[in-house]
Design an enzyme around this catalytic site. Sequence first.
Site, PDB file in Angstrom:
ATOM      1  N   GLU A 146      32.253 -97.411 -66.047  1.00  0.00           N
ATOM      2  CA  GLU A 146      33.166 -97.321 -67.403  1.00  0.00           C
ATOM      3  C   GLU A 146      32.660 -95.701 -67.844  1.00  0.00           C
ATOM      4  O   GLU A 146      32.829 -95.886 -68.828  1.00  0.00           O
ATOM      5  CB  GLU A 146      33.591 -98.231 -67.998  1.00  0.00           C
ATOM      6  N   CYS A 175      33.446-104.033 -67.976  1.00  0.00           N
ATOM      7  CA  CYS A 175      32.527-104.522 -67.013  1.00  0.00           C
ATOM      8  C   CYS A 175      33.577-105.146 -66.293  1.00  0.00           C
ATOM      9  O   CYS A 175      32.139-105.762 -65.275  1.00  0.00           O
ATOM     10  CB  CYS A 175      31.765-105.523 -68.309  1.00  0.00           C
ATOM     11  N   HIS A 192      28.244-112.313 -67.836  1.00  0.00           N
ATOM     12  CA  HIS A 192      28.855-110.672 -68.029  1.00  0.00           C
ATOM     13  C   HIS A 192      27.931-111.376 -69.794  1.00  0.00           C
ATOM     14  O   HIS A 192      28.312-112.148 -70.376  1.00  0.00           O
ATOM     15  CB  HIS A 192      29.666-110.363 -68.513  1.00  0.00           C
TER      16      HIS A 192
HETATM   17  P1  HMG Z   1      28.387-107.740 -86.186  1.00  0.00           P
HETATM   18  O1  HMG Z   1      29.248-108.189 -87.903  1.00  0.00           O
HETATM   19  O2  HMG Z   1      27.727-106.831 -86.222  1.00  0.00           O
HETATM   20  O3  HMG Z   1      27.884-109.554 -86.535  1.00  0.00           O
HETATM   21  O4  HMG Z   1      29.285-108.210 -85.266  1.00  0.00           O
HETATM   22  P2  HMG Z   1      28.108-110.935 -87.169  1.00  0.00           P
HETATM   23  O5  HMG Z   1      27.952-110.880 -89.017  1.00  0.00           O
HETATM   24  O6  HMG Z   1      28.916-112.014 -86.579  1.00  0.00           O
HETATM   25  O7  HMG Z   1      26.680-111.527 -86.802  1.00  0.00           O
HETATM   26  C1  HMG Z   1      26.426-111.435 -85.077  1.00  0.00           C
HETATM   27  C2  HMG Z   1      25.634-113.287 -85.255  1.00  0.00           C
HETATM   28  O8  HMG Z   1      23.997-113.140 -85.652  1.00  0.00           O
HETATM   29  C3  HMG Z   1      26.557-114.290 -86.291  1.00  0.00           C
HETATM   30  O9  HMG Z   1      26.394-115.488 -85.410  1.00  0.00           O
HETATM   31  C4  HMG Z   1      26.120-114.324 -86.911  1.00  0.00           C
HETATM   32  O10 HMG Z   1      25.498-115.565 -87.310  1.00  0.00           O
HETATM   33  C5  HMG Z   1      23.988-113.696 -86.543  1.00  0.00           C
HETATM   34  P3  HMG Z   1      27.040-116.129 -84.586  1.00  0.00           P
HETATM   35  O11 HMG Z   1      28.369-116.955 -85.423  1.00  0.00           O
HETATM   36  O12 HMG Z   1      28.623-114.983 -83.488  1.00  0.00           O
HETATM   37  O13 HMG Z   1      26.692-117.397 -83.701  1.00  0.00           O
HETATM   38  N1  HMG Z   1      23.393-113.749 -87.935  1.00  0.00           N
HETATM   39  C6  HMG Z   1      21.979-114.038 -88.052  1.00  0.00           C
HETATM   40  N2  HMG Z   1      21.515-115.071 -87.277  1.00  0.00           N
HETATM   41  C7  HMG Z   1      20.262-115.128 -87.781  1.00  0.00           C
HETATM   42  N3  HMG Z   1      19.049-114.774 -89.102  1.00  0.00           N
HETATM   43  C8  HMG Z   1      20.083-113.818 -89.384  1.00  0.00           C
HETATM   44  C9  HMG Z   1      21.420-113.606 -88.903  1.00  0.00           C
HETATM   45  N4  HMG Z   1      22.526-112.631 -89.599  1.00  0.00           N
HETATM   46  C10 HMG Z   1      23.973-112.699 -88.719  1.00  0.00           C
HETATM   47  N5  HMG Z   1      20.059-112.941 -90.622  1.00  0.00           N
HETATM   48  C11 HMG Z   1      28.602-108.368 -82.857  1.00  0.00           C
HETATM   49  C12 HMG Z   1      28.642-108.371 -83.919  1.00  0.00           C
HETATM   50  C13 HMG Z   1      28.511-108.684 -81.136  1.00  0.00           C
HETATM   51  C14 HMG Z   1      30.529-108.610 -82.685  1.00  0.00           C
HETATM   52  C15 HMG Z   1      28.963-106.341 -82.211  1.00  0.00           C
HETATM   53  O14 HMG Z   1      27.900-106.204 -82.218  1.00  0.00           O
HETATM   54  C16 HMG Z   1      30.007-105.721 -81.390  1.00  0.00           C
HETATM   55  O15 HMG Z   1      31.340-105.607 -81.959  1.00  0.00           O
HETATM   56  N6  HMG Z   1      29.808-105.805 -80.197  1.00  0.00           N
HETATM   57  C17 HMG Z   1      30.240-104.987 -79.658  1.00  0.00           C
HETATM   58  C18 HMG Z   1      31.043-105.853 -78.399  1.00  0.00           C
HETATM   59  C19 HMG Z   1      31.006-107.634 -77.590  1.00  0.00           C
HETATM   60  O16 HMG Z   1      29.848-106.338 -77.763  1.00  0.00           O
HETATM   61  N7  HMG Z   1      31.938-108.097 -77.462  1.00  0.00           N
HETATM   62  C20 HMG Z   1      31.047-109.106 -77.220  1.00  0.00           C
HETATM   63  C21 HMG Z   1      32.583-109.359 -75.840  1.00  0.00           C
HETATM   64  S1  HMG Z   1      34.072-108.585 -75.389  1.00  0.00           S
HETATM   65  C22 HMG Z   1      32.633-108.041 -73.943  1.00  0.00           C
HETATM   66  O17 HMG Z   1      31.570-108.873 -73.656  1.00  0.00           O
HETATM   67  C23 HMG Z   1      32.802-106.622 -73.399  1.00  0.00           C
HETATM   68  C24 HMG Z   1      32.231-105.121 -72.861  1.00  0.00           C
HETATM   69  O18 HMG Z   1      30.458-105.826 -72.440  1.00  0.00           O
HETATM   70  C25 HMG Z   1      32.893-104.328 -73.127  1.00  0.00           C
HETATM   71  C26 HMG Z   1      33.359-104.017 -71.493  1.00  0.00           C
HETATM   72  O19 HMG Z   1      33.381-105.229 -70.220  1.00  0.00           O
HETATM   73  O20 HMG Z   1      33.218-103.301 -70.855  1.00  0.00           O
HETATM   74  C27 HMG Z   1      32.076-105.150 -73.991  1.00  0.00           C
END
Ligand code: HMG
Length: 390
Positions: free
Chosen positions: A79, A111, A233
């Site tokens: 992609e 992906c 993935h």
């Molecule tokens: P965010 O808002 O920065 O993070 O977004 P958050 O507030 O949701 O925190 C993430 C985790 O860290 C949470 O754990 C928190 O509790 C924890 P969870 O509830 O998820 O188990 N946390 C802590 N843990 C320990 N100590 C601390 C602490 N603070 C918080 N102090 C997000 C995170 C992944 C959503 C963001 O980075 C993002 O948008 N990433 C890109 C999208 C993505 O990767 N999505 C995954 C599914 S889609 C997919 O896999 C397809 C893709 O590869 C693309 C394709 O297909 O081409 C992305």
Amino acid sequence: MNIGIDKIGFYTPHTFIDMVKLAEARGVDPAKYTIGIGQEQMAVSPVTQDAVTLAANAALRILDKEDLKKIDFVIFGTESGIDSSKSAAVYVHDLLGIQSSARSIEIKQACYGATAGIQLAKGHIALHPESRVLVLGSDISRYGLRSSGEVTQGAGAVAMVISANPRILSLGDQSAYLTNDIMDFWRPTYSDTAYVDGKFSNEQYIAFFLNTWEQFKSQTDMTIADFEAMCFHLPYTKMGMKAMREIFDEGTEEDQKRLTDHYQLSTIYNKNVGNIYTGSLYLSLISLLENDTSLKAGNRIGLFSYGSGAVGEFFTGTLQPEFREALAEAEHKNLFAEREEVSIEKYEEIFSEVLPVDGTNLQLDIESDPATICVAGIEEHKRLYVNKSR
Ligand code: HMG
């Protein structure tokens, strides 16, 4: 017919950053990145690498002269394509010196592209058992500096030779898939960074896993107990665990422990590279096979592929008697050992270096990039590629 992965290799650029230092620079508790997200290092791709060169460097490490003569199909999942018309596979075909009587195409579905490539390769080999198909998954994941997705960036490629009587993993004929038109993650043609609805993307990933898992179980008589391990993935390494946990109540404590222990080993490489989109599931498979000494021939591995937008697939593979000898473990360990850490300032500088899009010619310094295959510049809107070993 027994069809599957005969060879598998990966490549990641020579520079990376430390996630604790990124967290400090962004004013975030480092535990959020290392535990909450599950990432330790992130590959940083220099301007002298793109999806084509990453894939060609990955394939270069596993192909021998016999493969170059026998491969008659190159399927490139990406992609991060560099051209809306010409496929990235054609460049790789030339850079590697694959014989000319071959088809070379690019496939896109976020992906999921490399998985689509594997399934297409299986059909081709079923009709032509002597064929060898090169399947590539290569991407540079870019969300933008200081964006919420920044912590889940990465860069790298996986190359696989799919053949009859494979030495590593025989792929099962049963497969469950799902398509649903959603906007969880996308990248419009005018943008070089992705747009994402982060929380929604996490939810959909899990929903697609549960749907395809249920479909798979109803197609077969298998249960969680039939799987020695599962690979996912991995956009970040906590994601697969979030999904797998959802089916844990279907198994015993022993099933849960076995799957969790293997899962940890399947995330080692991904933790240190980041999201490589199309190659991510297969990087996790390599990580499992090269770090898990308890695996044996005959073990069944579940594979969950997810490509936003979205398409998901659950399928399986069975380890073959010679799988350990067929791996390129020493090469991959060297690749990690030879990487160079860069500062957050340097990463931001590298991130901002892009090839001109206005027709300006540019020559790049490829001597500072240790990769064998590099982008040497751009001239009259054509990328110039160099294979230094030629
Ligand atoms: P965010 O808002 O920065 O993070 O977004 P958050 O507030 O949701 O925190 C993430 C985790 O860290 C949470 O754990 C928190 O509790 C924890 P969870 O509830 O998820 O188990 N946390 C802590 N843990 C320990 N100590 C601390 C602490 N603070 C918080 N102090 C997000 C995170 C992944 C959503 C963001 O980075 C993002 O948008 N990433 C890109 C999208 C993505 O990767 N999505 C995954 C599914 S889609 C997919 O896999 C397809 C893709 O590869 C693309 C394709 O297909 O081409 C992305």
